[in-house]
Write a protein that holds these residues in place. Sequence first.
Motif, PDB file in Angstrom:
ATOM      1  N   THR A 119      31.626  24.578  21.452  1.00 17.23           N
ATOM      2  CA  THR A 119      30.977  24.757  22.862  1.00 17.23           C
ATOM      3  C   THR A 119      32.248  24.613  24.136  1.00 17.23           C
ATOM      4  N   SER A 120      32.831  23.719  23.837  1.00 16.85           N
ATOM      5  CA  SER A 120      33.803  23.182  25.028  1.00 16.85           C
ATOM      6  C   SER A 120      34.982  24.198  24.781  1.00 16.85           C
ATOM      7  N   SER A 121      35.390  24.538  23.437  1.00 15.90           N
ATOM      8  CA  SER A 121      36.598  25.635  23.544  1.00 15.90           C
ATOM      9  C   SER A 121      35.994  27.121  24.114  1.00 15.90           C
ATOM     10  N   ASN A 122      34.628  27.414  23.804  1.00 19.33           N
ATOM     11  CA  ASN A 122      34.139  28.684  24.254  1.00 19.33           C
ATOM     12  C   ASN A 122      33.986  28.527  25.912  1.00 19.33           C
ATOM     13  N   ASP A 123      33.710  27.253  26.247  1.00 21.20           N
ATOM     14  CA  ASP A 123      33.395  27.114  27.733  1.00 21.20           C
ATOM     15  C   ASP A 123      34.928  27.583  28.388  1.00 21.20           C
ATOM     16  N   GLN A 124      36.005  26.861  27.739  1.00 20.45           N
ATOM     17  CA  GLN A 124      37.102  27.039  27.980  1.00 20.45           C
ATOM     18  C   GLN A 124      37.767  28.361  28.092  1.00 20.45           C
ATOM     19  N   PHE A 125      37.327  29.053  27.338  1.00 23.99           N
ATOM     20  CA  PHE A 125      37.722  30.611  27.023  1.00 23.99           C
ATOM     21  C   PHE A 125      37.090  31.350  28.140  1.00 23.99           C
ATOM     22  N   GLU A 126      35.974  31.172  28.442  1.00 20.21           N
ATOM     23  CA  GLU A 126      34.920  31.715  29.442  1.00 20.21           C
ATOM     24  C   GLU A 126      35.772  31.510  30.843  1.00 20.21           C
ATOM     25  N   HIS A 127      36.304  30.279  31.013  1.00 20.41           N
ATOM     26  CA  HIS A 127      36.770  29.796  32.287  1.00 20.41           C
ATOM     27  C   HIS A 127      37.978  30.755  32.510  1.00 20.41           C
ATOM     28  N   VAL A 128      38.860  30.822  31.447  1.00 23.38           N
ATOM     29  CA  VAL A 128      40.138  31.485  31.688  1.00 23.38           C
ATOM     30  C   VAL A 128      39.717  32.786  31.811  1.00 23.38           C
ATOM     31  N   LYS A 129      38.840  33.509  31.265  1.00 28.62           N
ATOM     32  CA  LYS A 129      38.605  35.070  31.223  1.00 28.62           C
ATOM     33  C   LYS A 129      38.021  35.310  32.908  1.00 28.62           C
ATOM     34  N   ALA A 130      37.317  34.416  33.515  1.00 28.30           N
ATOM     35  CA  ALA A 130      36.778  34.547  34.846  1.00 28.30           C
ATOM     36  C   ALA A 130      38.117  34.268  35.730  1.00 28.30           C
ATOM     37  N   VAL A 131      38.733  33.444  35.463  1.00 31.17           N
ATOM     38  CA  VAL A 131      40.131  33.407  36.294  1.00 31.17           C
ATOM     39  C   VAL A 131      41.049  34.708  36.207  1.00 31.17           C
ATOM     40  N   ILE A 132      41.083  34.957  35.101  1.00 28.11           N
ATOM     41  CA  ILE A 132      42.060  36.526  35.163  1.00 28.11           C
ATOM     42  C   ILE A 132      41.530  37.580  35.557  1.00 28.11           C
ATOM     43  N   LEU A 133      39.855  37.779  35.348  1.00 28.64           N
ATOM     44  CA  LEU A 133      39.151  38.968  35.894  1.00 28.64           C
ATOM     45  C   LEU A 133      39.045  38.941  37.332  1.00 28.64           C
ATOM     46  N   SER A 134      39.162  37.811  37.738  1.00 30.46           N
ATOM     47  CA  SER A 134      39.474  37.688  39.242  1.00 30.46           C
ATOM     48  C   SER A 134      40.420  38.458  39.987  1.00 30.46           C
ATOM     49  N   CYS A 135      41.477  38.667  39.313  1.00 28.49           N
ATOM     50  CA  CYS A 135      42.649  39.510  39.684  1.00 28.49           C
ATOM     51  C   CYS A 135      43.278  40.640  38.583  1.00 28.49           C
ATOM     52  N   HIS A 136      42.441  41.193  37.983  1.00 30.16           N
ATOM     53  CA  HIS A 136      42.755  42.183  37.027  1.00 30.16           C
ATOM     54  C   HIS A 136      42.983  43.410  37.736  1.00 30.16           C
ATOM     55  N   GLY A 137      43.889  44.155  37.106  1.00 30.68           N
ATOM     56  CA  GLY A 137      43.979  45.796  37.704  1.00 30.68           C
ATOM     57  C   GLY A 137      44.846  45.896  38.696  1.00 30.68           C
ATOM     58  N   ASP A 138      44.693  47.005  39.495  1.00 27.06           N
ATOM     59  CA  ASP A 138      45.500  47.362  40.432  1.00 27.06           C
ATOM     60  C   ASP A 138      45.395  46.941  41.924  1.00 27.06           C
ATOM     61  N   THR A 139      45.558  45.334  41.835  1.00 25.77           N
ATOM     62  CA  THR A 139      45.436  44.673  43.437  1.00 25.77           C
ATOM     63  C   THR A 139      46.542  44.859  44.214  1.00 25.77           C
TER      64      THR A 139
END
Length: 242
Positions: free
Chosen positions: A22-42
Amino acid sequence: MKRLRMRNSRVDLIIQLKLAMTSSNDQFEHVKAVILSCHGDTSAEEKMNFYDTWADNYDQDVSVLEYHAPVFASKTVSSHFTGERKSARVLDVACGTGLLKKLGFEHFVGIDGSKAMLEMAKNTTMYQDLKICMLGSQPLPVDHDAFDVVIIVGGLSVGNVPVKVARELCMATKTGGYICLTTRSNQDNLAYKACLEQELKTLEEQGLWRRVQVVNVDQWERAVSHDEQGYIPGAVYLYQRL
Ligand SMILES: C[S@@+](CC[C@H](N)C(=O)[O-])C[C@H]1O[C@@H](n2cnc3c(N)ncnc32)[C@H](O)[C@@H]1O
């Protein structure tokens, strides 16, 4: 009694394993959210602000992502470079925190647009010099024909370093030296990748470099976008300056 104790310790083990998962999944979900916050053509400014705030946790987060691009690129250069490594000059463009592998090279110059990333790179003590530069809007701050190896890992993708910078990387390389570039091959980067490949081909047609190798990697890093699962692919390109 003995059997009951064994059963309890097995239950403990299963609970611990589930908690770890669960904790490694939480970590991955957190990293995903960080990256998606600034993905693409900003915008370039937004991108640099993002990297400035990410710098402290970057190494830890990309390890959760299973991001091994610096290893793929370093090994690709290493398998072709036949010169004297101790004296060779390596330019690490979009160096980030400094995750490149040294593989016998000793003289590194790093360039990045994020001050906080450069601070992290400084702490590695790997670089003799570090320069801040917004690639694409400012010229690459190095002389022509100055480096034995020029490498850019993780910087060439949509919203990051513009494709036209490939020409500057080529010009910074000594005749006979190597230029190593990487990009992602997943959906949101395909248009950028096509433009990059066109630019690499143009430079080849103009006789500025020759293509040495292209390595396509299926498991580049774990997918973070909503419509992709598992791992995304990526590519390493190696050119030799003519
Ligand atoms: C994904 S990180 C890669 C860092 C490092 N090379 C690695 O593989 O770990 C991308 C880096 O490129 C830098 N970057 C992105 N766009 C840039 C630009 N236009 N000019 C300068 N640096 C840029 C960011 O600041 C960040 O450090």
